[in-house]
Write a protein that holds these residues in place. Structure first.
Motif, PDB file in Angstrom:
ATOM      1  N   GLN A  38       0.795  -1.242  -0.038  1.00 30.34           N
ATOM      2  CA  GLN A  38      -0.246  -0.175  -0.013  1.00 30.34           C
ATOM      3  C   GLN A  38       0.909   1.315   0.001  1.00 30.34           C
ATOM      4  OE1 GLN A  38      -3.837  -0.157   2.487  1.00 30.34           O
ATOM      5  NE2 GLN A  38      -2.520  -1.855   3.266  1.00 30.34           N
ATOM      6  N   TRP A  76     -12.093  -1.825  -3.762  1.00 34.34           N
ATOM      7  CA  TRP A  76     -11.381  -2.783  -4.568  1.00 34.34           C
ATOM      8  C   TRP A  76     -12.044  -3.163  -5.796  1.00 34.34           C
ATOM      9  CZ3 TRP A  76     -14.855  -4.751  -1.023  1.00 34.34           C
ATOM     10  CH2 TRP A  76     -15.515  -5.826  -1.341  1.00 34.34           C
ATOM     11  N   THR A 102      -6.656  -4.407  -7.271  1.00 36.81           N
ATOM     12  CA  THR A 102      -6.093  -3.002  -6.539  1.00 36.81           C
ATOM     13  C   THR A 102      -7.162  -2.571  -5.732  1.00 36.81           C
ATOM     14  OG1 THR A 102      -6.966  -1.613  -8.391  1.00 36.81           O
ATOM     15  CG2 THR A 102      -4.841  -2.144  -8.602  1.00 36.81           C
ATOM     16  N   SER A 103      -6.722  -1.841  -4.660  1.00 36.91           N
ATOM     17  CA  SER A 103      -7.703  -1.309  -3.533  1.00 36.91           C
ATOM     18  C   SER A 103      -7.477   0.304  -3.559  1.00 36.91           C
ATOM     19  CB  SER A 103      -7.742  -2.082  -2.315  1.00 36.91           C
ATOM     20  OG  SER A 103      -6.347  -1.671  -1.828  1.00 36.91           O
ATOM     21  N   PHE A 104      -8.742   0.957  -3.040  1.00 35.34           N
ATOM     22  CA  PHE A 104      -8.235   2.323  -2.565  1.00 35.34           C
ATOM     23  C   PHE A 104      -9.394   2.882  -1.605  1.00 35.34           C
ATOM     24  CE2 PHE A 104     -10.960   2.470  -6.536  1.00 35.34           C
ATOM     25  CZ  PHE A 104     -11.897   3.294  -6.311  1.00 35.34           C
ATOM     26  N   PHE A 147      -3.818   3.465  -1.830  1.00 35.27           N
ATOM     27  CA  PHE A 147      -3.939   2.681  -2.827  1.00 35.27           C
ATOM     28  C   PHE A 147      -3.109   1.336  -2.491  1.00 35.27           C
ATOM     29  CE2 PHE A 147      -2.204   1.129  -6.885  1.00 35.27           C
ATOM     30  CZ  PHE A 147      -3.397   1.104  -7.542  1.00 35.27           C
ATOM     31  N   SER A 180      -2.120  -2.984  -4.002  1.00 36.70           N
ATOM     32  CA  SER A 180      -2.104  -4.158  -4.959  1.00 36.70           C
ATOM     33  C   SER A 180      -1.318  -5.090  -4.284  1.00 36.70           C
ATOM     34  CB  SER A 180      -2.004  -3.477  -6.334  1.00 36.70           C
ATOM     35  OG  SER A 180      -2.214  -4.346  -7.245  1.00 36.70           O
ATOM     36  N   HIS A 204       6.403  -0.813  -8.373  1.00 32.73           N
ATOM     37  CA  HIS A 204       5.319  -0.662  -7.581  1.00 32.73           C
ATOM     38  C   HIS A 204       4.845   1.075  -7.241  1.00 32.73           C
ATOM     39  CE1 HIS A 204       4.800  -4.834  -7.680  1.00 32.73           C
ATOM     40  NE2 HIS A 204       5.757  -5.170  -6.681  1.00 32.73           N
ATOM     41  N   ALA A 239       1.445   2.818  -8.728  1.00 35.45           N
ATOM     42  CA  ALA A 239       0.501   3.359  -7.928  1.00 35.45           C
ATOM     43  C   ALA A 239       0.320   4.951  -8.331  1.00 35.45           C
ATOM     44  CB  ALA A 239       1.018   3.353  -6.269  1.00 35.45           C
ATOM     45  N   SER A 252      -1.574   4.802 -11.421  1.00 38.99           N
ATOM     46  CA  SER A 252      -2.813   4.394 -11.252  1.00 38.99           C
ATOM     47  C   SER A 252      -3.791   5.573 -10.584  1.00 38.99           C
ATOM     48  CB  SER A 252      -3.014   3.228 -10.271  1.00 38.99           C
ATOM     49  OG  SER A 252      -2.446   2.210 -10.717  1.00 38.99           O
ATOM     50  N   HIS A 259       2.789  -4.810 -13.216  1.00 40.43           N
ATOM     51  CA  HIS A 259       2.594  -3.541 -12.740  1.00 40.43           C
ATOM     52  C   HIS A 259       3.894  -2.462 -13.613  1.00 40.43           C
ATOM     53  CE1 HIS A 259       0.768  -4.342  -8.467  1.00 40.43           C
ATOM     54  NE2 HIS A 259      -0.215  -4.377  -9.551  1.00 40.43           N
TER      55      HIS A 259
END
Length: 429
Positions: free
Chosen positions: A263, A285, A292-294, A304, A306, A318, A322, A325, A423
């Motif tokens: 994260q 997510w 991915t999640s936020f 954020f 993943s 990564h 991020a 994204s 990624h």
């Protein structure tokens, strides 16, 4: 214990201080010894103490050191396995019971937060499962139908409404689950610890389990610089159990595939931006192959996450992904920087469901939350507490023997390398 690369973790920076604890020294007797100071172990300790049972927790590092202090903080209902698939695996009776218990899991979490006045940024406005493409929309529609026939308050939102509630571009819809919510996970773990101590439990940190020996009907545990003798033992180490050397119960980790998850958290965003991103503060997510999640925190930081591990080789990839994204999802975000970044381990099982084992006489464990540790960990902690005090039907899952996964190391390596490769490419255009 394995060494870890220190990373700046937002949850550590913003959680209220942990209750005072110390390593175990000398000899101590209790009714139930609990190994692991995360959601499961602390929930078990709290519920045991409230029943008047003398419980002691030994934690190799600090309260919430493992997944409980590293996860996204989504208080989800149920597992991510679809309800019909879960029942196909477990059967109707067992499956429906587990669905009921875990579906009510967020209610238990938020009840404990309120009862013990935990300062943990608890928000219960639901979660959003964001659909990627037409295929993702079909997936969340299946989930909606399966949960709705069981009476759950879930609803698929069209793309326009999903955009309004998420503030994000590019999704074809979202599944809103009103049972769920968000929390500051480490603050919640520390809140459980504080409540457990107030109820009479003892918690010892910096106290790794070194050895265990059966003495008649008691267990003698060598831990840290002391010994702990108890009739019952609860093993609640999950994906972090392999960090402890010397225990005869370490075999349980052989069945878990480790899925790394990272994260990144931004600086607090300007009000005009923050009010557009998840304005009702759901956590989100997506249905992507590499999920991915936020979510937001109470200081308007955008978090954020993943799949992937932030080792020295992969962190740059990564981090760049991020940043790309966030600009793609929220084109109005403007300038931002990452103030915090951290990673953790998710314990995955072959059927994507938790496993309960009697590791030895009066030694019981649960592991494999498959990325949903907060509510299930709290539910299973309570169930284990009731189980060791004589309620043979308390655990909503049958006990099974350990089944080692010979491919787990290969799969773990694949997840790490595959996520890094994806990624490197994703969201460049």
């Amino acid at each position: 214990m394995a060494t870890e690369r220190p990373l700046p973790n937002l949850w550590h920076a913003t959680a209220p201080a942990a209750p005072g604890t110390a390593p175990l020294t000398g000899e101590l007797r209790c009714d139930v010894a609990i190994i692991g100071g995360g959601f499961t172990g602390l929930s078990a300790a709290l519920h045991l103490a409230e029943m008047g049972v003398k419980a002691a927790v030994i934690e190799a590092r600090t309260i919430g050191h493992g997944g409980s202090g590293r996860n996204v903080g989504l208080v989800n209902a149920g597992m991510w396995v679809k309800p019909d698939d879960l029942i196909a695996t477990l059967g109707a009776e067992a499956g429906n019971r587990l669905l009921h218990e875990l579906g009510a899991g967020p209610s238990l979490v938020y009840e404990l937060v309120a009862k013990h006045a935990m300062a943990c940024e608890a928000v219960r406005n639901g979660t959003l499962h964001m659909a990627v493409s037409a295929e993702g929309l079909n997936e969340i529609r299946e989930r909606e139908a399966q949960w709705q026939k069981r009476g759950a308050p879930v609803e698929v939102l069209p793309a326009e409404k999903a955009h309004v509630l998420s503030g994000a571009e590019g999704f074809t819809g979202a599944l809103l689950d009103r049972r769920a919510g968000t929390i500051q996970p480490l603050a919640y773990a520390r809140g459980l610890a504080r409540a457990a101590i107030a109820a009479g439990a003892e918690i010892f940190t910096d106290t790794p389990l070194l050895a265990a020996e059966r003495k008649g009907d008691l267990w003698k545990l060598e831990a840290g610089r002391g010994t702990l003798t108890a009739r019952h033992v609860i093993v609640a180490t999950n994906a972090y159990g392999a960090m402890v050397n010397g225990t005869p119960w370490k075999a349980q980790t052989r069945e878990l595939t480790i899925l790394p998850f990272f994260q990144f958290a931004t600086n607090p965003l300007a009000d005009r931006v923050a009010e557009r991103i998840l304005p009702e503060r759901q956590g989100a997510w997506d249905t992507g192959l590499v999920m991915t999640s936020f979510r937001m925190d109470q200081e308007n930081r955008l978090i954020f996450g993943s799949i992937g591990r932030l080792d020295a080789m992969a962190e740059g990839t990564h981090r760049a992904f991020a940043a790309r994204s966030l600009r793609k999802l929220f084109p109005y975000i403007g300038d931002f920087r990452f103030e915090y970044w951290w990673d953790g381990r998710i314990g995955m099982t072959t059927n994507n469901l938790p496993v309960v084992h009697e590791l030895a006489p009066n030694v019981i464990s649960v592991s494999g939350y498959n990325g949903r540790g907060i509510a299930p960990g709290t539910v299973f902690g309570r169930a284990l507490a009731r189980h060791v005090t004589g309620d043979g039907s308390a655990i909503p899952l049958a006990q099974t023997p350990i089944t080692a996964d010979p491919w787990r190391n290969v799969k773990s390596a694949f997840y790490h390398a595959g996520a890094q490769a994806k990624h490197f490419i994703d969201r460049r255009f």
